[in-house]
Motif scaffolding. Structure first.
Motif, PDB file in Angstrom:
ATOM      1  N   ASN A 151       0.869  -1.265  -0.011  1.00 15.89           N
ATOM      2  CA  ASN A 151       0.046   0.105   0.080  1.00 15.89           C
ATOM      3  C   ASN A 151       0.914   1.170  -0.070  1.00 15.89           C
ATOM      4  O   ASN A 151       0.345   2.336  -0.465  1.00 15.89           O
ATOM      5  CB  ASN A 151      -0.846   0.286   1.265  1.00 15.89           C
ATOM      6  CG  ASN A 151      -1.840  -1.090   1.266  1.00 15.89           C
ATOM      7  OD1 ASN A 151      -2.333  -1.783  -0.020  1.00 15.89           O
ATOM      8  ND2 ASN A 151      -2.418  -1.486   2.479  1.00 15.89           N
ATOM      9  N   ALA A 347      -4.947  -5.869  -9.108  1.00 19.09           N
ATOM     10  CA  ALA A 347      -5.251  -4.562  -8.123  1.00 19.09           C
ATOM     11  C   ALA A 347      -4.264  -3.394  -8.427  1.00 19.09           C
ATOM     12  O   ALA A 347      -5.033  -2.119  -8.239  1.00 19.09           O
ATOM     13  CB  ALA A 347      -4.816  -4.850  -6.724  1.00 19.09           C
ATOM     14  N   THR A 350      -6.015  -0.964 -10.701  1.00 16.99           N
ATOM     15  CA  THR A 350      -7.194  -0.213 -10.441  1.00 16.99           C
ATOM     16  C   THR A 350      -6.715   1.271 -10.083  1.00 16.99           C
ATOM     17  O   THR A 350      -7.618   2.116  -9.888  1.00 16.99           O
ATOM     18  CB  THR A 350      -7.934  -0.741  -9.112  1.00 16.99           C
ATOM     19  OG1 THR A 350      -7.110  -0.766  -8.139  1.00 16.99           O
ATOM     20  CG2 THR A 350      -8.186  -2.252  -9.287  1.00 16.99           C
ATOM     21  N   HIS A 352      -5.970   2.324  -7.126  1.00 19.64           N
ATOM     22  CA  HIS A 352      -6.063   2.460  -5.875  1.00 19.64           C
ATOM     23  C   HIS A 352      -4.936   2.099  -5.036  1.00 19.64           C
ATOM     24  O   HIS A 352      -4.972   1.014  -4.370  1.00 19.64           O
ATOM     25  CB  HIS A 352      -7.378   1.833  -5.373  1.00 19.64           C
ATOM     26  CG  HIS A 352      -8.659   2.556  -6.098  1.00 19.64           C
ATOM     27  ND1 HIS A 352      -8.966   3.820  -5.841  1.00 19.64           N
ATOM     28  CD2 HIS A 352      -9.464   2.077  -6.842  1.00 19.64           C
ATOM     29  CE1 HIS A 352     -10.051   3.954  -6.497  1.00 19.64           C
ATOM     30  NE2 HIS A 352     -10.406   2.930  -7.244  1.00 19.64           N
ATOM     31  N   GLU A 355      -4.697   0.899  -1.324  1.00 19.02           N
ATOM     32  CA  GLU A 355      -5.672  -0.049  -0.802  1.00 19.02           C
ATOM     33  C   GLU A 355      -5.330  -1.272  -1.161  1.00 19.02           C
ATOM     34  O   GLU A 355      -6.256  -2.080  -1.340  1.00 19.02           O
ATOM     35  CB  GLU A 355      -7.044   0.534  -1.158  1.00 19.02           C
ATOM     36  CG  GLU A 355      -7.388   1.954  -0.503  1.00 19.02           C
ATOM     37  CD  GLU A 355      -8.750   2.194  -0.959  1.00 19.02           C
ATOM     38  OE1 GLU A 355      -9.816   1.496  -1.042  1.00 19.02           O
ATOM     39  OE2 GLU A 355      -8.871   3.540  -1.597  1.00 19.02           O
ATOM     40  N   LEU A 356      -4.169  -1.688  -1.911  1.00 15.12           N
ATOM     41  CA  LEU A 356      -3.869  -2.911  -2.580  1.00 15.12           C
ATOM     42  C   LEU A 356      -4.285  -4.125  -1.715  1.00 15.12           C
ATOM     43  O   LEU A 356      -4.842  -5.069  -2.334  1.00 15.12           O
ATOM     44  CB  LEU A 356      -2.448  -2.960  -3.004  1.00 15.12           C
ATOM     45  CG  LEU A 356      -1.984  -1.897  -4.189  1.00 15.12           C
ATOM     46  CD1 LEU A 356      -0.475  -2.145  -4.474  1.00 15.12           C
ATOM     47  CD2 LEU A 356      -3.111  -2.022  -5.133  1.00 15.12           C
ATOM     48  N   THR A 358      -6.417  -4.568   0.794  1.00 15.57           N
ATOM     49  CA  THR A 358      -7.733  -4.594   1.019  1.00 15.57           C
ATOM     50  C   THR A 358      -8.301  -5.038  -0.327  1.00 15.57           C
ATOM     51  O   THR A 358      -9.262  -6.094  -0.321  1.00 15.57           O
ATOM     52  CB  THR A 358      -8.327  -3.323   1.377  1.00 15.57           C
ATOM     53  OG1 THR A 358      -7.796  -2.754   2.453  1.00 15.57           O
ATOM     54  CG2 THR A 358      -9.935  -3.558   1.574  1.00 15.57           C
ATOM     55  N   LEU A 359      -7.796  -4.483  -1.423  1.00 20.29           N
ATOM     56  CA  LEU A 359      -8.824  -5.107  -2.657  1.00 20.29           C
ATOM     57  C   LEU A 359      -8.135  -6.399  -2.958  1.00 20.29           C
ATOM     58  O   LEU A 359      -9.072  -7.387  -3.441  1.00 20.29           O
ATOM     59  CB  LEU A 359      -7.995  -4.293  -4.047  1.00 20.29           C
ATOM     60  CG  LEU A 359      -8.370  -2.739  -4.028  1.00 20.29           C
ATOM     61  CD1 LEU A 359      -7.623  -1.941  -4.951  1.00 20.29           C
ATOM     62  CD2 LEU A 359      -9.937  -2.637  -4.282  1.00 20.29           C
ATOM     63  N   LYS A 362     -10.773  -8.561  -0.737  1.00 19.88           N
ATOM     64  CA  LYS A 362     -11.976  -8.687  -1.249  1.00 19.88           C
ATOM     65  C   LYS A 362     -11.867  -9.726  -2.463  1.00 19.88           C
ATOM     66  O   LYS A 362     -12.923 -10.399  -2.890  1.00 19.88           O
ATOM     67  CB  LYS A 362     -12.431  -7.383  -1.745  1.00 19.88           C
ATOM     68  CG  LYS A 362     -12.619  -6.406  -0.450  1.00 19.88           C
ATOM     69  CD  LYS A 362     -13.107  -4.942  -0.926  1.00 19.88           C
ATOM     70  CE  LYS A 362     -13.533  -4.364   0.447  1.00 19.88           C
ATOM     71  NZ  LYS A 362     -13.931  -2.808  -0.005  1.00 19.88           N
ATOM     72  N   MET A 363     -10.797  -9.557  -3.615  1.00 21.63           N
ATOM     73  CA  MET A 363     -10.907 -10.397  -4.581  1.00 21.63           C
ATOM     74  C   MET A 363     -10.862 -11.848  -4.208  1.00 21.63           C
ATOM     75  O   MET A 363     -11.595 -12.773  -4.927  1.00 21.63           O
ATOM     76  CB  MET A 363      -9.569 -10.010  -5.420  1.00 21.63           C
ATOM     77  CG  MET A 363      -9.625  -8.778  -6.091  1.00 21.63           C
ATOM     78  SD  MET A 363      -8.036  -8.460  -7.126  1.00 21.63           S
ATOM     79  CE  MET A 363      -8.567  -6.822  -7.728  1.00 21.63           C
TER      80      MET A 363
END
Length: 368
Positions: A151, A347, A350, A352, A355-356, A358-359, A362-363
């Motif tokens: 991040n 990620a 994206t 972002h 926030e890697l 967190t992404l 979620k993935m």
């Protein structure tokens, strides 16, 4: 508006009036808890700073004091003894207190640290203090860089982190006043920081990534771009083994391996940036692996000058284009598990970038 101004003046007269003077200097204590730090910054300042202090302490470069009054010195042996008696490690402290001077003017605020206190919980949940460190003693080591996860930025020094203040902290004392009320704390922070605190710090927000290309060619298959790439690099170096040692002086190959030289794996270090539309990559260096022996890094600037081609294209162009399968295994200081490589590659696209982690979580949860 008048009512609000009256209430502020009534409840916070000292701080409010000081903001109308030319400048007022406050002695401030802020508290950082290791468990409260925001993962989006990419680093935990409490644990990273504890690591720096402990390293320099054990080298004999620093001393601590028992309290801010500086009456009794604590050297590495004293800290080690305290660790044993309390059952906790200095490296695992929970709390960092930073003592600072805040020079507050109408349009500008300057901040100067002058000391640090390190505490944690030990046996029987008792508070353990590892002492006070003067800022002037640690100052010359603050230009060293912290470990950052996926991040965070590619590089950020301790001094830069202290200046930008992106870590999570609580204001607990101003001069002799202990701050226990959140509204009081919020008002002081707003008054001192809003539009006034502008540190001249430039953080390199790019990412440093490491990925590897592995030759997984099986007989009977059509040779892929990466197989041809590794094959051509191997052929170039095999024609003149002395080149191996010229460009990779730590390579330890015996004569048998030299006679059968073949690159099985190529590791590429690359700096990654973006313009919110597409990724911008710049290879930095390569390392090759032959039979379990790894070369030292070869500068990409040097590699570009080598006459290695694949289907009439320079090998360096193919590496920069990156139109082949690869496995991402590190972003900044964070090791990436093989099974998470594809998630992190997605990620990164994206944009972002803070926030890697967190992404990716979620993935994985969604099974993408």
């Amino acid at each position: 508006m008048r009512t609000k101004a009256f209430l502020i003046l009534f409840f916070f007269p000292e701080f409010f009036l000081s903001l109308n003077s030319y400048a007022t200097v406050y002695k401030v204590t802020v508290w950082l808890n290791a468990f409260d730090q925001n993962e989006k910054t990419g680093y935990n300042f409490v644990t990273e700073f504890a690591g720096l202090v402990y390293s320099e302490l054990t080298k004999g470069h620093l001393i601590l004091w028992d309290t801010y009054k500086r009456e009794n010195r604590l050297d590495a042996a004293a800290v080690s003894s305290l660790e044993k008696s309390s059952g906790v490690s200095f490296l695992h402290i929970q709390n960092l207190y930073i003592y600072e001077y805040w020079n507050v003017k109408r349009s500008k605020t300057k901040i100067q640290p002058y000391g640090f206190v390190f505490t944690t919980r030990g046996k029987g949940d008792k508070e353990v203090s590892f002492g006070f460190l003067e800022y002037k003693d640690i100052k010359k080591y603050l230009n060293s860089y912290m470990q950052t996860n996926a991040n965070g930025p590619m590089s950020i020094s301790f001094l830069q982190a202290l200046n930008v203040k992106e870590y999570t902290f609580n204001l607990i004392q101003v001069n002799n006043e202990k701050i226990t009320d959140k509204s009081r704390s919020d008002f002081i922070l707003q008054s001192a920081f809003a539009g006034k605190y502008k540190p001249k710090v430039e953080i390199d927000a790019r990412k440093l990534i490491l990925y590897k290309i592995v030759d997984d060619y099986q007989p009977g298959q059509k040779q892929s771009t990466k197989t041809l790439l590794l094959s051509q690099i191997s052929r170039y170096f095999k024609e003149d083994p002395n080149l191996i040692f010229s460009y990779a002086d730590t390579f330890r190959l015996n004569q048998v391996l030299l006679n059968n030289f073949k690159i099985n794996e190529l590791i590429v270090a690359e700096i990654l940036d973006h313009n919110r539309q597409y990724l911008i990559n710049e290879p930095v260096s390569i390392i090759f692996n032959s039979g379990g022996y790894y070369s030292s890094p070869i500068s990409f600037e040097i590699f570009k000058k080598l006459p290695i081609t694949v289907n009439l294209r320079d090998a360096s162009e193919i590496l920069k284009e990156k139109s082949f399968d690869f496995t991402l295994f590190r972003i900044n200081s964070q090791e990436i598990k093989p099974e998470e490589s594809s998630f992190y590659i997605s990620a990164l696209k994206t944009f972002h970038w803070n926030e890697l982690t967190t992404l990716v979580y979620k993935m994985k949860e969604q099974g993408k």
